[in-house]
Design a protein around this motif. Structure first.
Motif, mmCIF file in Angstrom:
data_model
loop_
_atom_site.group_PDB
_atom_site.id
_atom_site.type_symbol
_atom_site.label_atom_id
_atom_site.label_comp_id
_atom_site.label_asym_id
_atom_site.label_seq_id
_atom_site.Cartn_x
_atom_site.Cartn_y
_atom_site.Cartn_z
ATOM 1 N N PRO A 138 -5.929 17.093 -0.013
ATOM 2 C CA PRO A 138 -4.926 16.928 -1.052
ATOM 3 C C PRO A 138 -4.568 15.472 -1.377
ATOM 4 C CG PRO A 138 -3.909 17.618 0.988
ATOM 5 C CD PRO A 138 -5.381 17.690 1.213
ATOM 6 N N VAL A 139 -4.975 14.541 -0.491
ATOM 7 C CA VAL A 139 -4.669 13.131 -0.763
ATOM 8 C C VAL A 139 -5.810 12.534 -1.580
ATOM 9 C CG1 VAL A 139 -4.210 10.857 0.215
ATOM 10 C CG2 VAL A 139 -3.334 12.911 1.359
ATOM 11 N N ASN A 150 0.848 -1.195 0.000
ATOM 12 C CA ASN A 150 0.000 0.000 0.000
ATOM 13 C C ASN A 150 0.880 1.240 0.000
ATOM 14 O OD1 ASN A 150 -1.380 -2.084 2.280
ATOM 15 N ND2 ASN A 150 -2.674 -1.520 0.541
ATOM 16 N N VAL A 151 0.914 1.953 -1.129
ATOM 17 C CA VAL A 151 1.816 3.091 -1.290
ATOM 18 C C VAL A 151 1.110 4.388 -0.921
ATOM 19 C CG1 VAL A 151 3.239 4.404 -2.899
ATOM 20 C CG2 VAL A 151 3.148 1.901 -3.056
ATOM 21 N N LEU A 152 1.776 5.184 -0.091
ATOM 22 C CA LEU A 152 1.313 6.510 0.298
ATOM 23 C C LEU A 152 2.432 7.477 -0.063
ATOM 24 C CD1 LEU A 152 0.813 4.289 2.842
ATOM 25 C CD2 LEU A 152 -0.791 6.062 3.496
ATOM 26 N N ALA A 153 2.139 8.468 -0.893
ATOM 27 C CA ALA A 153 3.217 9.255 -1.484
ATOM 28 C C ALA A 153 2.915 10.747 -1.504
ATOM 29 C CB ALA A 153 3.493 8.776 -2.908
ATOM 30 N N CYS A 154 4.009 11.522 -1.501
ATOM 31 C CA CYS A 154 3.924 12.966 -1.662
ATOM 32 C C CYS A 154 5.228 13.425 -2.307
ATOM 33 C CB CYS A 154 3.735 13.652 -0.311
ATOM 34 S SG CYS A 154 3.524 15.449 -0.412
ATOM 35 N N GLY A 155 5.115 14.322 -3.275
ATOM 36 C CA GLY A 155 6.313 14.792 -3.953
ATOM 37 C C GLY A 155 5.978 15.553 -5.205
ATOM 38 N N PRO A 156 6.973 15.818 -6.050
ATOM 39 C CA PRO A 156 6.731 16.569 -7.285
ATOM 40 C C PRO A 156 5.824 15.805 -8.232
ATOM 41 C CG PRO A 156 8.950 15.663 -7.253
ATOM 42 C CD PRO A 156 8.383 15.440 -5.892
ATOM 43 N N GLU A 157 5.124 16.544 -9.072
ATOM 44 C CA GLU A 157 4.125 15.927 -9.949
ATOM 45 C C GLU A 157 4.683 14.825 -10.841
ATOM 46 O OE1 GLU A 157 0.687 17.322 -13.133
ATOM 47 O OE2 GLU A 157 1.312 18.658 -11.504
ATOM 48 N N LEU A 205 2.772 2.936 -11.922
ATOM 49 C CA LEU A 205 3.372 1.761 -11.295
ATOM 50 C C LEU A 205 2.439 1.050 -10.337
ATOM 51 C CD1 LEU A 205 6.941 3.120 -10.406
ATOM 52 C CD2 LEU A 205 6.408 1.317 -12.068
ATOM 53 N N VAL A 206 1.608 1.808 -9.608
ATOM 54 C CA VAL A 206 0.864 1.240 -8.482
ATOM 55 C C VAL A 206 -0.602 1.667 -8.527
ATOM 56 C CG1 VAL A 206 0.813 0.939 -5.988
ATOM 57 C CG2 VAL A 206 2.980 1.489 -7.116
ATOM 58 N N PRO A 207 -1.496 0.880 -9.092
ATOM 59 C CA PRO A 207 -2.931 1.199 -9.026
ATOM 60 C C PRO A 207 -3.394 1.295 -7.574
ATOM 61 C CG PRO A 207 -2.521 -0.533 -10.641
ATOM 62 C CD PRO A 207 -1.233 -0.341 -9.885
ATOM 63 N N GLY A 208 -4.220 2.289 -7.310
ATOM 64 C CA GLY A 208 -4.741 2.459 -5.963
ATOM 65 C C GLY A 208 -3.821 3.201 -5.029
ATOM 66 N N VAL A 209 -2.735 3.762 -5.555
ATOM 67 C CA VAL A 209 -1.806 4.506 -4.719
ATOM 68 C C VAL A 209 -2.483 5.749 -4.141
ATOM 69 C CG1 VAL A 209 -0.942 5.794 -6.711
ATOM 70 C CG2 VAL A 209 0.491 5.571 -4.679
ATOM 71 N N GLN A 210 -2.136 6.088 -2.903
ATOM 72 C CA GLN A 210 -2.612 7.321 -2.284
ATOM 73 C C GLN A 210 -1.584 8.419 -2.543
ATOM 74 O OE1 GLN A 210 -4.270 7.147 1.760
ATOM 75 N NE2 GLN A 210 -4.039 4.922 1.700
ATOM 76 N N LEU A 211 -2.016 9.473 -3.247
ATOM 77 C CA LEU A 211 -1.106 10.528 -3.645
ATOM 78 C C LEU A 211 -1.533 11.864 -3.041
ATOM 79 C CD1 LEU A 211 -0.820 9.663 -7.459
ATOM 80 C CD2 LEU A 211 0.738 8.979 -5.619
ATOM 81 N N ALA A 212 -0.587 12.542 -2.416
ATOM 82 C CA ALA A 212 -0.833 13.886 -1.893
ATOM 83 C C ALA A 212 -0.356 14.893 -2.932
ATOM 84 C CB ALA A 212 -0.098 14.083 -0.573
ATOM 85 N N TRP A 213 -1.312 15.593 -3.572
ATOM 86 C CA TRP A 213 -0.998 16.532 -4.644
ATOM 87 C C TRP A 213 -0.844 17.943 -4.083
ATOM 88 C CZ3 TRP A 213 -0.259 14.686 -9.554
ATOM 89 C CH2 TRP A 213 -0.728 13.389 -9.828
ATOM 90 N N GLU A 214 -0.205 18.793 -4.874
ATOM 91 C CA GLU A 214 -0.025 20.193 -4.492
ATOM 92 C C GLU A 214 -0.642 21.112 -5.535
ATOM 93 O OE1 GLU A 214 4.061 21.082 -3.933
ATOM 94 O OE2 GLU A 214 4.267 19.855 -2.127
ATOM 95 N N ALA A 215 -1.133 22.253 -5.073
ATOM 96 C CA ALA A 215 -1.628 23.307 -5.966
ATOM 97 C C ALA A 215 -1.670 24.598 -5.166
ATOM 98 C CB ALA A 215 -3.031 22.973 -6.491
ATOM 99 N N PRO A 216 -1.567 25.761 -5.838
ATOM 100 C CA PRO A 216 -1.711 27.034 -5.115
ATOM 101 C C PRO A 216 -3.084 27.115 -4.462
ATOM 102 C CG PRO A 216 -0.811 27.393 -7.313
ATOM 103 C CD PRO A 216 -1.267 25.962 -7.269
ATOM 104 N N MET A 217 -3.117 27.628 -3.246
ATOM 105 C CA MET A 217 -4.378 27.767 -2.512
ATOM 106 C C MET A 217 -4.465 29.155 -1.910
ATOM 107 S SD MET A 217 -4.701 24.155 -0.437
ATOM 108 C CE MET A 217 -4.551 22.568 -1.283
ATOM 109 N N ALA A 218 -5.669 29.731 -1.955
ATOM 110 C CA ALA A 218 -5.876 31.047 -1.357
ATOM 111 C C ALA A 218 -6.676 30.977 -0.070
ATOM 112 C CB ALA A 218 -6.583 31.968 -2.350
ATOM 113 N N CYS A 219 -7.645 30.043 -0.013
ATOM 114 C CA CYS A 219 -8.504 29.990 1.182
ATOM 115 C C CYS A 219 -8.295 28.711 1.987
ATOM 116 C CB CYS A 219 -9.972 30.150 0.803
ATOM 117 S SG CYS A 219 -10.672 28.735 -0.094
#
Length: 228
Positions: free
Chosen positions: A222-223, A168-175, A184-198
């Motif tokens: 974000p996950v 079970n892969v849990l990941a965070c990093g560059p896009e 590589l890994v179906p079902g992976v949990q990915l923490a994405w980044e984007a600009p946020m104001a609120c």
């Protein structure tokens, strides 16, 4: 108020101190009455002298504190890194959706500043294997936040370390790293980044396309679980 299924609050918190870790700064704030939330959730930190706050994943949650690993890449993040002990800033959180911790064989993968939420995550998943990738030896100094991790530095990629049966892969990093893990890994949990104001879905500033649909990362993420 309830945001992301947990009680989010806005409160002024005092800086307890900072610590230099390679090019990053670990900013420690008094916890006050804020709940640290689920690993992978984030907080909106007031950036002194700037109009908009900055979203930050919680890195550590020692008793009485909230600690954030900050990459000083602009005026707002540099202002946060320069906070002196006793200085107060407004903090809102916890926000968004964090990692699902109900996993049997956790493998934590992080690249660069994507290491930020992983120390707090690994506290909840002490059996997790940890893979870390950095662009330089100086950036890799942050690996001391996760003793025992397997570490690579460019030109080698952290995805090279992912085994055929990763669990079970849990990941965070560059896009690019996250996109490679999607393949590589179906079902992976990915923490994405984007600009946020609120940070709570009102401004639609963090809308991104993921898996053929548009999502607001601050409330839908974000996950995100991505089947590629």
């Amino acid at each position: 108020m309830s945001l992301g299924g947990r009680a989010a609050r806005r409160q002024r918190l005092a800086a307890q101190g900072t610590e230099q870790i390679g090019p990053y700064t670990l900013l420690r704030l008094a916890r006050g009455g804020l709940d640290p939330g689920v690993p992978g959730q984030f907080f909106m930190l007031e950036a002194p002298g700037r109009i908009l706050p900055r979203p930050m994943s919680l890195c550590q949650a020692p008793p009485g504190e909230l600690a954030f690993l900050v990459d000083p890449v602009g005026p707002g993040t540099r202002a946060l890194c320069a906070l002196q002990p006793g200085a107060e800033i407004h903090v809102l959180g916890p926000l968004g959706n964090g990692f699902d911790l109900d996993v049997a064989r956790p493998l934590v993968v992080a690249g660069g500043i994507g290491i930020a939420p992983m120390p707090y995550l690994v506290e909840s998943l002490p059996s997790a294997r940890v893979l870390l990738g950095f662009r330089s030896d100086r950036h890799a100094e942050a690996a001391r936040l996760l003793p025992g991790a397997s570490v690579v530095v460019e030109p080698r990629l952290v995805t090279d370390l992912v085994p055929e049966d990763p669990g079970n892969v849990l990941a965070c990093g560059p896009e690019p790293m996250l996109e490679a893990l999607r393949e590589l890994v179906p079902g992976v949990q990915l923490a994405w980044e984007a600009p946020m104001a609120c940070g709570y879905g009102a401004c639609f500033g963090c809308v991104v396309e993921r898996s053929g649909r548009y999502v607001r990362l601050c409330v839908d993420g974000p996950v995100l679980v991505d089947a590629a």
